[in-house]
Scaffold this active site. Sequence first.
Site, PDB file in Angstrom:
ATOM      1  CG  ASN A   1      43.944  -6.419  -3.089  1.00 58.39           C
ATOM      2  OD1 ASN A   1      42.865  -6.321  -2.703  1.00 58.39           O
ATOM      3  ND2 ASN A   1      45.183  -6.187  -3.289  1.00 58.39           N
TER       4      ASN A   1
ATOM      5  CG  HIS B   1      28.869  -2.528  -2.957  1.00 62.70           C
ATOM      6  ND1 HIS B   1      29.505  -1.926  -1.935  1.00 62.70           N
ATOM      7  CD2 HIS B   1      30.029  -3.214  -3.507  1.00 62.70           C
ATOM      8  CE1 HIS B   1      31.024  -2.101  -1.653  1.00 62.70           C
ATOM      9  NE2 HIS B   1      31.511  -3.139  -2.520  1.00 62.70           N
ATOM     10  CB  THR B   2      23.681  -4.062  -7.231  1.00 59.89           C
ATOM     11  OG1 THR B   2      22.077  -4.634  -7.650  1.00 59.89           O
ATOM     12  CG2 THR B   2      23.847  -4.516  -8.459  1.00 59.89           C
TER      13      THR B   2
ATOM     14  CB  THR C   1      17.462  -7.440  -6.206  1.00 61.04           C
ATOM     15  OG1 THR C   1      17.930  -6.585  -6.539  1.00 61.04           O
ATOM     16  CG2 THR C   1      16.164  -7.662  -6.493  1.00 61.04           C
TER      17      THR C   1
ATOM     18  CG  ASP D   1      20.216  -5.073  -3.422  1.00 57.12           C
ATOM     19  OD1 ASP D   1      19.363  -5.007  -2.266  1.00 57.12           O
ATOM     20  OD2 ASP D   1      20.328  -5.431  -4.725  1.00 57.12           O
TER      21      ASP D   1
ATOM     22  NE  ARG E   1      36.577  -6.122  -2.772  1.00 57.84           N
ATOM     23  CZ  ARG E   1      36.895  -6.512  -1.844  1.00 57.84           C
ATOM     24  NH1 ARG E   1      37.164  -7.600  -2.028  1.00 57.84           N
ATOM     25  NH2 ARG E   1      37.064  -5.956  -0.943  1.00 57.84           N
TER      26      ARG E   1
ATOM     27  CG  HIS F   1      40.270  -4.743  -4.750  1.00 57.78           C
ATOM     28  ND1 HIS F   1      40.451  -4.846  -3.781  1.00 57.78           N
ATOM     29  CD2 HIS F   1      38.760  -3.885  -5.210  1.00 57.78           C
ATOM     30  CE1 HIS F   1      39.412  -4.139  -2.897  1.00 57.78           C
ATOM     31  NE2 HIS F   1      38.869  -4.229  -4.110  1.00 57.78           N
TER      32      HIS F   1
ATOM     33  CB  SER G   1      49.697  -5.819 -10.997  1.00 58.28           C
ATOM     34  OG  SER G   1      48.701  -5.196 -10.351  1.00 58.28           O
TER      35      SER G   1
END
Length: 355
Positions: A96, A195-196, A250, A247, A64, A68, A78
């Site tokens: 953030n 997002h798994t 799993t 998730d 992530r 971002h 940055s």
Amino acid sequence: MSSSHCNAIVLFFIAFLLGGISVSHAQLSSTFYDETCPNVTSIIRGVIDNALLSDSRIGASLLRLHFHDCFVNGCDGSLLLNNSDTIDSEKEAARNNNSVRGFGVVDDIKTALESACPGIVSCADIVTIAAEESVSAAGGPSWTVLLGRRDGTTANRTGADISLPSAVDTLDTLKSIFSAVGLNTTDLVSLSGAHTFGRAQCLTFSGRLYNFNNTGNPDDTLNSTYLETLQGICPQNGTGTGLTNLDLTTPDTFDNNYFSNLQLENGLLQTDQELFSTTGADTIDIVNSFSSDQSAFFASFVESMLKMGNISVLTGSEGEVRLNCGIVNTDSSGSESFLHSSIETRDDAEYKYAI
């Protein structure tokens, strides 16, 4: 399908996409550090493996960070910069603040690399390699990372507030945000598949549980059994600090179950379920495809990561190679915080509320 066969398909796709074994794109190259820091990948993987021993969600957090970073000013590191007299840190942007995490691990990686090959590896490349290694460590695909990014010397807090998606965006808004950085609808769906793995706190999805969009009712695209589970984790008028898996099947493995969850209305975030439950959306067929074919998801995810990793990169004489990922080099001389750059050098997993 066996994992070896799946990996072979992914590697073939990458070779086809990139046109050969020794790959380059723009001014990035897969061999950029072969002479100057040949062990860069193994050093980064070692730090990540050690961090995973005490924090199972750190891989998702490092992935992530890359996302971002690239969506604001391009992939220039940055996001890692701290506040200073001249910099308003992106870390404190609304999208953030108390959300992105993993800065302490990036510091540990930078420390190890400065010991092995001082002044060579940029922070932007560290974040990029860490994202790939985190996915691979969780059972996902591995790919040849293109390198040679330089670090930016400024941050863009306002841009972070504008350019990053939120957990409650509509599908049209998500498409617009991705399109603004050159990513298409397939990229949106495949990158959402990150997002798994990882976790999210109640603050990011509790709006779906009780009074969705001021209707007085829960989100009707949320599976009723899953809804009851989530209401138990996130009571109405609670603190919002409850933590649950993105998730539910799993949670620490990088696979295609995320998409199967969407088909059952078990997407945790509104932005997840929007991909499948938005009437007439062109994302539905993509979700169905990835749910039925993990190899197709992995191949698409790799392509999208390579595209994302090339957004507005600095190369050659542009930018710099920061000695401290949180401080531009002109501010690093004599600093007691040298190589300890983060606002918090160790992240508090209890209050970080996204991934």
